[in-house]
Write a protein that holds these residues in place. Structure first.
Motif, PDB file in Angstrom:
ATOM      1  N   MET A   1       0.834  -1.192   0.000  1.00  0.00           N
ATOM      2  CA  MET A   1       0.000   0.000   0.000  1.00  0.00           C
ATOM      3  C   MET A   1       0.874   1.248   0.000  1.00  0.00           C
ATOM      4  O   MET A   1       1.874   1.321   0.709  1.00  0.00           O
ATOM      5  N   HIS A   2       0.487   2.225  -0.820  1.00  0.00           N
ATOM      6  CA  HIS A   2       1.193   3.503  -0.862  1.00  0.00           C
ATOM      7  C   HIS A   2       0.192   4.646  -0.725  1.00  0.00           C
ATOM      8  O   HIS A   2      -0.995   4.497  -1.041  1.00  0.00           O
ATOM      9  N   PHE A   3       0.710   5.801  -0.267  1.00  0.00           N
ATOM     10  CA  PHE A   3      -0.128   6.973  -0.068  1.00  0.00           C
ATOM     11  C   PHE A   3       0.525   8.176  -0.749  1.00  0.00           C
ATOM     12  O   PHE A   3       1.683   8.498  -0.471  1.00  0.00           O
ATOM     13  N   LEU A   4      -0.237   8.792  -1.645  1.00  0.00           N
ATOM     14  CA  LEU A   4       0.280   9.931  -2.396  1.00  0.00           C
ATOM     15  C   LEU A   4      -0.413  11.208  -1.946  1.00  0.00           C
ATOM     16  O   LEU A   4      -1.633  11.347  -2.063  1.00  0.00           O
ATOM     17  N   GLY A   5       0.372  12.134  -1.420  1.00  0.00           N
ATOM     18  CA  GLY A   5      -0.147  13.435  -1.041  1.00  0.00           C
ATOM     19  C   GLY A   5       0.223  14.459  -2.094  1.00  0.00           C
ATOM     20  O   GLY A   5       1.360  14.487  -2.571  1.00  0.00           O
ATOM     21  N   ILE A   6      -0.752  15.281  -2.474  1.00  0.00           N
ATOM     22  CA  ILE A   6      -0.520  16.337  -3.458  1.00  0.00           C
ATOM     23  C   ILE A   6      -1.006  17.648  -2.846  1.00  0.00           C
ATOM     24  O   ILE A   6      -2.194  17.807  -2.555  1.00  0.00           O
ATOM     25  N   ASP A   7      -0.083  18.565  -2.622  1.00  0.00           N
ATOM     26  CA  ASP A   7      -0.426  19.849  -2.024  1.00  0.00           C
ATOM     27  C   ASP A   7      -0.274  20.934  -3.076  1.00  0.00           C
ATOM     28  O   ASP A   7       0.835  21.306  -3.452  1.00  0.00           O
ATOM     29  N   GLY A   8      -1.415  21.436  -3.572  1.00  0.00           N
ATOM     30  CA  GLY A   8      -1.402  22.434  -4.624  1.00  0.00           C
ATOM     31  C   GLY A   8      -1.704  23.820  -4.095  1.00  0.00           C
ATOM     32  O   GLY A   8      -2.800  24.084  -3.595  1.00  0.00           O
ATOM     33  N   GLY A   9      -0.724  24.710  -4.180  1.00  0.00           N
ATOM     34  CA  GLY A   9      -0.933  26.080  -3.738  1.00  0.00           C
ATOM     35  C   GLY A   9      -1.097  27.022  -4.917  1.00  0.00           C
ATOM     36  O   GLY A   9      -1.171  26.596  -6.073  1.00  0.00           O
ATOM     37  N   GLY A  10      -1.138  28.308  -4.637  1.00  0.00           N
ATOM     38  CA  GLY A  10      -1.305  29.291  -5.688  1.00  0.00           C
ATOM     39  C   GLY A  10      -0.072  29.478  -6.538  1.00  0.00           C
ATOM     40  O   GLY A  10      -0.133  30.045  -7.631  1.00  0.00           O
ATOM     41  N   THR A  11       1.082  28.984  -6.056  1.00  0.00           N
ATOM     42  CA  THR A  11       2.344  29.156  -6.777  1.00  0.00           C
ATOM     43  C   THR A  11       2.975  27.828  -7.158  1.00  0.00           C
ATOM     44  O   THR A  11       3.457  27.656  -8.275  1.00  0.00           O
TER      45      THR A  11
END
Length: 314
Positions: A1-11
């Motif tokens: 099992m893997h966990f992918l975090g994606i944090d998208g900001g304004g820049t």
């Protein structure tokens, strides 16, 4: 099992792939995935291609959390993006506002409040009962007080006042003249209209010149950071009140504005102290928070999350 975090900001947008032990498998950074800025089609394409690359060769199931600066602010766009998730990946995806990822990372999924102050500004908190609340994060044209965008606009305003003589002349004047290569101060109007007006990221970047002025002794520039701290403190206190906290509670922070360090942190702490609130260093990055939310979606067990946290590197 893997966990992918994606944090998208304004820049910028960060990707982080973790295994079940909380160890980093892969990571990368790209530009914004905000569909307000690059359009829905580009957002879908960028996410699909980058997820495909970062998961290349992974055979196990992956849980994904995408944290958006836009999520929850337009019912129509939320529905449209949700309908297009199948174009991005076949793995389970949880979509949240980026303020939630900031909270999850800075406090390790524990109760408290997180303040995000980057291109925009927003406060998000959660109490021990799982109740959540937010304040701010509306629109840069009439909100986002205390953010880098807000300070960028305030810096432009201060430049005009220093140039006119409506404010005491400080180092900001010469910093702007050099940075924008101004032959005449009024040239800033044409430069803003052509290069900055429709780009909130570029406007937010002007805060860096304000910072230079403040650290070099421009009193009026320093006052703007105090004003920003006052606005940000209101966001935090509002969330505190909404969640009916009646004790000292941890308040953490994330976002590009905090590169200004003591210029913003000191006046912010002063604003909070009277209310019994205190600032604490973030435990983890927002992208790690997104990965933790993906893991929590997979298994809502504290023991499992604790094991994951032990493997995370702050």
């Amino acid at each position: 099992m893997h966990f992918l975090g994606i944090d998208g900001g304004g820049t910028k947008t960060d990707f982080l792939l973790l295994n079940e032990e909380g160890n980093t498998v892969r990571q990368r950074r790209i530009g914004t995935i905000s569909y307000k800025q690059i359009g829905m089609d580009n957002t879908v394409w960028v996410l699909r291609e980058n997820i495909k690359e970062i998961l290349g060769g992974i055979q196990e199931k992956v849980y994904i959390c995408i944290a958006f600066p836009n999520w929850g602010e337009s019912a129509g766009n939320d529905i449209l993006f949700s309908q297009r998730l199948h174009e991005i990946t076949s793995f389970p995806v949880k979509v949240v506002n980026d303020s939630m990822a900031g909270w999850a990372g800075s406090l390790g999924l524990q109760e408290g409040i997180n303040l995000v102050a980057g291109t925009g500004s927003i406060a998000y908190g959660r109490n021990k009962n799982g109740e959540e609340a937010r304040a701010g994060g509306w629109c840069e044209l009439f909100s986002d007080e205390g953010s880098c965008y807000w300070l960028g606009i305030k810096a432009l305003e201060l430049f005009t006042k220093e140039s006119d003589g409506r404010a005491e002349k400080g180092t900001l004047l010469e910093i702007f003249r050099a940075y924008f290569c101004l032959k005449e101060d009024f040239d800033i109007i044409d430069i803003f209209e052509k290069e900055y007006k429709n780009d909130r990221t570029k406007i937010a970047s002007i805060q860096k010149q304000l910072y230079q002025a403040a650290v070099s002794g421009d009193v009026e520039a320093q006052k703007l950071y105090i004003s920003a701290a006052q606005e940000l403190a209101v966001l935090i206190k509002t969330v505190y009140r909404k969640l009916k906290f009646q004790m000292e509670i941890a308040v953490s922070y994330s976002g590009g504005l905090f590169h200004a360090r003591e210029l913003i942190l000191n006046p912010l702490q002063e604003q909070l102290a009277a209310s019994g609130l205190y600032l604490c260093m973030p435990k983890y990055m927002p992208v790690q928070g997104a990965a933790l939310l993906a893991a929590w979606e997979y298994r809502k067990e504290e023991a499992f999350i604790e094991r994951l946290l032990k493997g995370l590197k702050a």
